[in-house]
Design an enzyme around this catalytic site. Structure first.
Site, PDB file in Angstrom:
ATOM      1  CB  CYS A 140      -0.972  -0.002   1.176  1.00 57.44           C
ATOM      2  SG  CYS A 140      -0.207  -0.284   2.773  1.00 57.44           S
ATOM      3  CG  ASP A 384      -7.938   3.141   1.374  1.00 58.86           C
ATOM      4  OD1 ASP A 384      -6.821   2.602   1.296  1.00 58.86           O
ATOM      5  OD2 ASP A 384      -8.794   2.822   2.227  1.00 58.86           O
ATOM      6  CG  HIS A 386      -5.521  -0.340   2.187  1.00 52.24           C
ATOM      7  ND1 HIS A 386      -5.110   0.952   2.365  1.00 52.24           N
ATOM      8  CD2 HIS A 386      -4.585  -1.122   2.773  1.00 52.24           C
ATOM      9  CE1 HIS A 386      -3.976   0.948   3.048  1.00 52.24           C
ATOM     10  NE2 HIS A 386      -3.635  -0.285   3.303  1.00 52.24           N
TER      11      HIS A 386
END
Length: 501
Positions: A140, A384, A386
């Site tokens: 990430c 994000d 993720h």
């Protein structure tokens, strides 16, 4: 909490069952030698494979099971609505939007959705020296770094007012007003509502929702200038593809990280990622008129930047075909506190995100890397990484760009921000660099702390590259602790020790 569908659970079970069957077949077809007591003779290790560092069957099985689990964990999530206050401006990378009219909401939509969104991917070609075919669960921070570099490339190559003409409609957002206690608003003027319908929780239904909104989107560009901009946009995305030749793809970044003792499956901190990005741009000629400077010890040495950008200083014989000044991305790894964010720096971070020269912040919240691009009130706006998506083959000229743009903005409170981060800036020419130094210095002076987050100084700093930030480097990055917590710094782990599971 992540939700797992029966199909996803069946996928993991199928992977485990296939691997068990393969293992039994190998045992059945492997000749077994027995000693005099009926015991199996010890197997001779494969020296050639060990010397080459190739993973054994158990490592392959573990990696495949972990990949399968992460693919499910990050591929299915319960979405929640993000609320925006119509009465407070939203800042996105130097631009401000007051969401009290349809025009302003439209401007905000284009500004947010046009940012390149790079997330976990699965089923890409195996990373060299490993069994990994996904970066789910560990990549990430690399993805956040990719997004910051992608923003720098967009600013470098595209018109300042560029926006993606096929930007999707916003989902999972609610534009509301924090009304006073009196039921009647001052002035008696109602504030219109622009709440979008909430998307469903499954990727399939989300896709159909996006497709349903397409007729209301702006048509594809017709002018030659817009068509050229879209070709450049697509080319930038291909540079971050998940194929080994892509200059800024995860394969190249992991390969560069080996110089700091990192490998596929390891976790990366924002400081190491800054140096990885610097090396990636330096060794790939796809963007010849761009350099990356990484600040040392929370200090930007102006003469070092000048020597990096002014090509005439590095040439014994003047080259008339070369650019007199390279554009530069300046990355500044910092710590905004000890174990938690020092609240004294919040106002300073806001002022930095208000600058046109800022291209974002890579960091996140503890155990969770994010790419910050703006804020509203006391909450940060972010992209994000993720979310696990299937790999896209960017070598085909007509590949879809939808999975590289996010239409669901998210926010988080400033006080949840991890203090370790890297701030990015961009300057197109020498004049812009001088303006950057002045504007950023003014923003840094807004901190309530005696010492600024970082500084600009004349002169040169010591030359040290990625090797000085390897995993064996035990000294933490320089940082300033909140008052009364000086004694706790000895127990703090290195700034590059992030855990993102």
């Amino acid at each position: 909490m992540n939700s797992v569908s029966p199909t996803a659970a069946q996928y993991i079970a199928g992977v485990m069952q296939d691997d068990l069957v393969d293992g039994r077949r190998q045992q059945q077809h492997t000749p077994e030698r027995q000693g005099g007591l009926g015991l199996r003779a010890p197997q001779t290790p494969d020296v050639s494979r060990e010397g080459a560092g190739e993973p054994d069957e158990m490592d392959k099985l573990k990696a495949k099971l972990m990949s399968a689990w992460n693919n499910v964990k990050y591929g299915w999530s319960v979405k929640s609505k993000t609320s925006f206050n119509k009465m407070s401006p939203v800042t996105v990378l130097g631009n401000s939007y007051l969401l009290n009219s349809e025009d302003e909401v439209e401007r905000f939509r284009l500004a947010f959705v046009s940012r390149i969104w790079l997330t976990y991917r699965r089923e890409f070609p195996q990373l060299e020296g490993s069994t990994w075919t996904t970066d789910c669960g560990w990549g990430c921070m690399l993805r956040s770094g990719q997004m910051l570099l992608a923003q720098g490339l967009l600013v470098h190559l595209m018109p300042r007012d560029w926006s993606w003409p096929d930007a999707q409609q916003l989902t999972d957002v609610d534009f509301e007003v924090f009304r006073p206690r009196s039921p009647a608003r001052a002035g008696g003027v109602p504030i219109p509502s622009f709440s979008s319908s909430r998307a469903s929780n499954t990727p399939e239904n989300s896709l159909s929702g996006n497709q349903a909104s397409k007729p209301s989107q702006k048509k594809r560009p017709e002018s030659a200038k817009d068509r050229q901009a879209e070709l450049t946009h697509q080319k930038v995305v291909t540079w971050f593809g998940d194929q080994p030749p892509a200059p800024f793809g995860v394969h190249q970044l992991v390969d560069i990280g080996k110089g700091s003792g990192k490998k596929a499956g390891d976790w990366y901190g924002p400081s190491i990622v800054a140096h990885i990005l610097r090396k990636a741009v330096a060794r790939n000629p796809v963007v010849p008129n761009l350099a990356i400077y990484v600040a040392q010890d929370c200090t930007v040495y102006k003469e070092d930047v000048v020597r990096l950008c002014d090509s005439s200083l590095n040439q014994t014989v003047p080259d008339p075909s070369s650019h007199p000044w390279k554009s530069v991305i300046i990355l500044v790894p910092v710590r905004l506190g000890g174990e938690a964010l020092n609240p004294s720096y919040i106002e300073c971070v806001k002022n930095i995100l208000k600058l046109d020269c800022c291209i974002g912040i890579i960091g996140g919240k503890p155990k969770h890397s994010l790419y910050f691009i703006g804020f509203q009130d006391e909450q940060l706006l972010y992209l994000d990484p993720h979310f696990c998506q299937a790999v896209v083959d960017v070598t085909h000229g007509n590949f879809s760009l939808e999975s590289f743009h996010c239409n669901s903005p998210k926010k988080m409170p400033f006080n949840r921000m991890d203090p370790s981060c890297t701030i990015g800036f961009y300057a197109k020419n020498k004049k812009d660099f001088e303006s950057l130094c002045s504007a950023v210095s003014m923003a840094l002076s807004s901190s309530k702390e005696k010492y600024p987050i970082f500084t600009f100084v004349d002169g040169q700093g010591q030359d040290y590259g990625l090797e000085g930030h390897s995993s064996n480097h035990t000294q933490p990055a320089p940082h300033i602790l909140p008052p009364g917590k000086l004694g706790r710094s000895s127990t703090r782990r290195s700034s590059d020790e992030f855990v993102f599971l």
